[in-house]
Design a protein around this motif. Structure first.
Motif, mmCIF file in Angstrom:
data_model
loop_
_atom_site.group_PDB
_atom_site.id
_atom_site.type_symbol
_atom_site.label_atom_id
_atom_site.label_comp_id
_atom_site.label_asym_id
_atom_site.label_seq_id
_atom_site.Cartn_x
_atom_site.Cartn_y
_atom_site.Cartn_z
ATOM 1 N N SER A 21 0.669 11.810 -7.052
ATOM 2 C CA SER A 21 -0.719 12.286 -7.078
ATOM 3 C C SER A 21 -0.856 13.681 -7.672
ATOM 4 C CB SER A 21 -1.298 12.294 -5.664
ATOM 5 O OG SER A 21 -0.691 13.306 -4.863
ATOM 6 N N GLY A 22 0.231 14.460 -7.630
ATOM 7 C CA GLY A 22 0.148 15.842 -8.073
ATOM 8 C C GLY A 22 -0.579 16.742 -7.099
ATOM 9 N N LYS A 23 -0.777 16.262 -5.868
ATOM 10 C CA LYS A 23 -1.493 17.030 -4.848
ATOM 11 C C LYS A 23 -0.695 17.040 -3.544
ATOM 12 C CE LYS A 23 -6.149 16.180 -6.600
ATOM 13 N NZ LYS A 23 -7.512 15.697 -6.256
ATOM 14 N N PRO A 24 -1.000 17.999 -2.668
ATOM 15 C CA PRO A 24 -0.301 18.036 -1.382
ATOM 16 C C PRO A 24 -0.620 16.820 -0.529
ATOM 17 C CG PRO A 24 -1.446 20.119 -1.812
ATOM 18 C CD PRO A 24 -1.938 19.136 -2.816
ATOM 19 N N ASN A 25 0.322 16.471 0.336
ATOM 20 C CA ASN A 25 0.059 15.445 1.338
ATOM 21 C C ASN A 25 0.685 15.846 2.670
ATOM 22 O OD1 ASN A 25 -1.258 12.881 1.831
ATOM 23 N ND2 ASN A 25 0.770 12.130 2.379
ATOM 24 N N LEU A 26 -0.068 15.657 3.723
ATOM 25 C CA LEU A 26 0.394 15.931 5.079
ATOM 26 C C LEU A 26 0.690 14.603 5.747
ATOM 27 C CD1 LEU A 26 0.796 17.973 7.445
ATOM 28 C CD2 LEU A 26 -1.620 17.585 8.012
ATOM 29 N N SER A 27 1.925 14.410 6.187
ATOM 30 C CA SER A 27 2.298 13.137 6.804
ATOM 31 C C SER A 27 2.870 13.368 8.195
ATOM 32 C CB SER A 27 3.305 12.376 5.929
ATOM 33 O OG SER A 27 4.446 13.154 5.662
ATOM 34 N N ILE A 28 2.608 12.406 9.063
ATOM 35 C CA ILE A 28 3.104 12.436 10.436
ATOM 36 C C ILE A 28 4.442 11.709 10.463
ATOM 37 C CG2 ILE A 28 2.648 11.730 12.809
ATOM 38 C CD1 ILE A 28 -0.369 11.768 12.046
ATOM 39 N N VAL B 288 -2.853 10.714 2.943
ATOM 40 C CA VAL B 288 -2.530 9.305 3.148
ATOM 41 C C VAL B 288 -1.334 9.207 4.088
ATOM 42 C CG1 VAL B 288 -3.475 8.500 0.960
ATOM 43 C CG2 VAL B 288 -1.118 9.273 1.040
ATOM 44 N N ASN B 289 -1.416 8.261 5.009
ATOM 45 C CA ASN B 289 -0.344 8.019 5.976
ATOM 46 C C ASN B 289 -0.245 6.532 6.253
ATOM 47 O OD1 ASN B 289 0.884 10.599 7.465
ATOM 48 N ND2 ASN B 289 -1.229 11.068 6.888
ATOM 49 N N GLY B 290 0.903 6.126 6.727
ATOM 50 C CA GLY B 290 1.102 4.743 7.122
ATOM 51 C C GLY B 290 2.002 4.683 8.341
ATOM 52 N N VAL B 291 2.365 3.463 8.737
ATOM 53 C CA VAL B 291 3.116 3.312 9.984
ATOM 54 C C VAL B 291 4.589 3.705 9.838
ATOM 55 C CG1 VAL B 291 1.609 1.525 10.890
ATOM 56 C CG2 VAL B 291 3.546 0.873 9.454
ATOM 57 N N ASN C 206 0.798 -1.222 0.000
ATOM 58 C CA ASN C 206 0.000 0.000 0.000
ATOM 59 C C ASN C 206 0.834 1.278 0.000
ATOM 60 O OD1 ASN C 206 -2.431 -1.395 0.001
ATOM 61 N ND2 ASN C 206 -2.545 -1.473 2.237
ATOM 62 N N LYS C 207 2.112 1.168 0.268
ATOM 63 C CA LYS C 207 2.930 2.380 0.307
ATOM 64 C C LYS C 207 3.152 2.946 -1.093
ATOM 65 C CE LYS C 207 5.628 1.243 4.445
ATOM 66 N NZ LYS C 207 6.973 1.122 5.033
ATOM 67 N N PRO C 208 2.969 4.260 -1.286
ATOM 68 C CA PRO C 208 3.369 4.863 -2.567
ATOM 69 C C PRO C 208 4.867 4.651 -2.777
ATOM 70 C CG PRO C 208 1.988 6.378 -1.291
ATOM 71 C CD PRO C 208 2.343 5.243 -0.375
ATOM 72 N N LEU D 176 5.155 16.953 8.277
ATOM 73 C CA LEU D 176 5.705 17.134 6.936
ATOM 74 C C LEU D 176 4.564 17.412 5.958
ATOM 75 C CD1 LEU D 176 8.275 14.190 6.896
ATOM 76 C CD2 LEU D 176 8.764 16.613 7.259
ATOM 77 N N PHE D 177 4.601 18.581 5.351
ATOM 78 C CA PHE D 177 3.599 18.947 4.349
ATOM 79 C C PHE D 177 4.323 19.041 3.015
ATOM 80 C CE2 PHE D 177 0.325 21.084 2.059
ATOM 81 C CZ PHE D 177 -0.854 20.945 2.789
ATOM 82 N N THR D 178 4.014 18.125 2.103
ATOM 83 C CA THR D 178 4.743 18.008 0.841
ATOM 84 C C THR D 178 3.840 18.420 -0.315
ATOM 85 O OG1 THR D 178 5.956 16.154 1.803
ATOM 86 C CG2 THR D 178 6.188 16.499 -0.559
ATOM 87 N N VAL D 179 4.368 19.268 -1.198
ATOM 88 C CA VAL D 179 3.568 19.883 -2.257
ATOM 89 C C VAL D 179 4.334 19.820 -3.575
ATOM 90 C CG1 VAL D 179 2.341 21.982 -2.956
ATOM 91 C CG2 VAL D 179 2.709 21.517 -0.526
ATOM 92 N N PRO D 180 3.698 19.419 -4.679
ATOM 93 C CA PRO D 180 4.358 19.563 -5.985
ATOM 94 C C PRO D 180 4.696 21.026 -6.255
ATOM 95 C CG PRO D 180 2.416 18.158 -6.150
ATOM 96 C CD PRO D 180 2.382 18.772 -4.787
ATOM 97 N N LEU D 181 5.802 21.280 -6.931
ATOM 98 C CA LEU D 181 6.272 22.656 -7.120
ATOM 99 C C LEU D 181 5.208 23.539 -7.768
ATOM 100 C CD1 LEU D 181 8.486 24.792 -6.986
ATOM 101 C CD2 LEU D 181 9.312 23.961 -9.206
ATOM 102 N N ALA D 182 4.531 23.035 -8.823
ATOM 103 C CA ALA D 182 3.526 23.855 -9.496
ATOM 104 C C ALA D 182 2.413 24.259 -8.536
ATOM 105 C CB ALA D 182 2.955 23.097 -10.695
ATOM 106 N N GLN D 183 2.016 23.330 -7.666
ATOM 107 C CA GLN D 183 0.985 23.645 -6.674
ATOM 108 C C GLN D 183 1.495 24.673 -5.672
ATOM 109 O OE1 GLN D 183 -2.096 22.735 -6.565
ATOM 110 N NE2 GLN D 183 -2.244 20.992 -7.945
ATOM 111 N N ALA D 184 2.775 24.579 -5.315
ATOM 112 C CA ALA D 184 3.334 25.518 -4.338
ATOM 113 C C ALA D 184 3.263 26.944 -4.865
ATOM 114 C CB ALA D 184 4.779 25.143 -4.021
#
Length: 357
Positions: A289-296, A271-274, A219-221, A313-321
């Motif tokens: 995904s081309g979209k932001p993701n917030l991970s713990i 989306v998050n995992g262990v 399930n991990k990207p 950690l908030f990760t964003v594609p450059l174009a979205q940023a």
């Protein structure tokens, strides 16, 4: 009855200059838009982008395009703007409000997203979010030549260590595929193929069921094996990254969510995992995904990357940023940024902007 007509090309000079010639403004070499004024006897009409075909081979000059439109005998509004410029965003809203009074106006429109200097992008995010660290650029490099922009560490590091070093110390590091110090990140970044050792690791760390461990891994990207030759990390300024990683607290994460939804109205799902918070659920998830993701931050990110309990950690594609920054700037201009913290002297049901005049 005769009526004066004007043809406008608007907005934005964005600090640039125009030369005056023959009673009309014409652009200097670095101007991004110009304004013309002529007279006529008909009310303004706009021409749609679909109805005005501009030849790409060869492309018509700006003056030739104007001559073509004027030769048609109709008053025309040609609107030049950027989707990442705050004055342009404001002007777009004004144009949309004003021109319906002319019935069903046509509109010729040229959109240009002005390139954003990466250092300015970084500095503006730091100012708006009050970040304690640098935004971090991460590039997934298909060729080894791209890795020459960073220094290869003397010892193998994990990806979360590389990100933390860039965020806090400004390190610009390159990691060829055979220099990745995290066993799991090697799999996530496609530096190696999956083995039974991955299953054993997840059983030891996260579950007592082998099938559950396999599902965790599945399930991990992750990137396909061999897709990239290495990864480049550093403060957002000197190379164009695939994604930008922000080390944030909860309030700063909220600001980034608001900056994204300002122009989309979209509900974000994360989306998050262990484990694999920085590599899989951070970099790869946003990249694919081309979209932001917030991970713990996961166990490894805390143990090796030294990410603290208050850090996300908030990760964003450059174009979205780039779009999110323009949105945040527009919110600031409207008094909607930063997120207000209301004390006990004021009812929390009333936003501060409602009572300030």
């Amino acid at each position: 009855m005769a009526r004066e007509r004007s043809l406008w090309i608007a907005p934005v000079l964005t600090g640039q200059t125009c030369n005056q010639q023959d009673g009309m403004q014409k652009p200097s070499a670095d101007a991004s838009a110009i304004a013309w004024d002529i007279t006529a006897t008909e009310p303004p009409v706009m021409a749609t982008a679909a109805s005005v075909q501009l030849s790409p081979t060869p492309a018509l000059s700006l003056e030739a395009q104007l001559d073509q439109l004027l030769a048609a005998g109709k008053p025309t509004l040609a609107f030049f703007h950027s989707t990442t410029c705050v004055p342009c965003i404001k002007m777009t809203q004004i144009v949309q409000q004003v021109y319906p009074e002319y019935g069903a106006p046509d509109f010729v429109r040229r959109t240009q997203n002005m390139p954003t200097n990466l250092l300015e992008l970084s500095q503006e995010f730091q100012r708006l979010l009050r970040l304690r660290t640098y935004p971090v650029g991460v590039r997934l490099c298909p060729s080894g030549e791209e890795l020459a922009q960073g220094k290869v560490p003397a010892v193998k590091l994990t990806l979360c260590q590389m990100i933390k070093g860039a965020a806090h110390a400004g390190w610009q590091l390159a990691c060829p595929k055979d220099e990745m110090g995290c066993f799991t990140a090697q799999l996530i970044l496609g530096f190696r193929e999956q083995t039974e050792k991955d299953v054993e690791h997840h059983v030891r760390q996260f579950t007592d069921d082998e099938q559950v461990a396999r599902r965790m891994i599945e399930n991990k990207p992750k990137l396909p094996f061999g897709q990239v030759a290495g990864v480049l990390t550093g403060p957002l300024k000197e190379f164009s990254p695939d994604v930008v990683v922000f080390v944030v607290d909860a309030l700063q994460a909220l600001g980034l969510i608001e900056a994204y939804t300002y122009s989309t109205g979209e509900t974000l799902s994360f989306v998050n995992g262990v484990s694999s918070a920085a590599c899989s659920y951070g970099v790869v998830a946003a990249y694919q995904s081309g979209k932001p993701n917030l991970s713990i931050p996961c166990v490894g990110a805390k143990r090796y990357g030294q990410l603290q309990d208050n850090e996300l950690l908030f990760t964003v594609p450059l174009a979205q940023a780039k779009t999110m920054l323009a949105n945040a700037q527009a919110m600031e201009q409207d008094g909607k940024w930063p997120v207000p913290i209301v004390g006990g002297f004021l009812s929390p049901t009333i936003p501060v902007s409602y009572v300030l005049k």
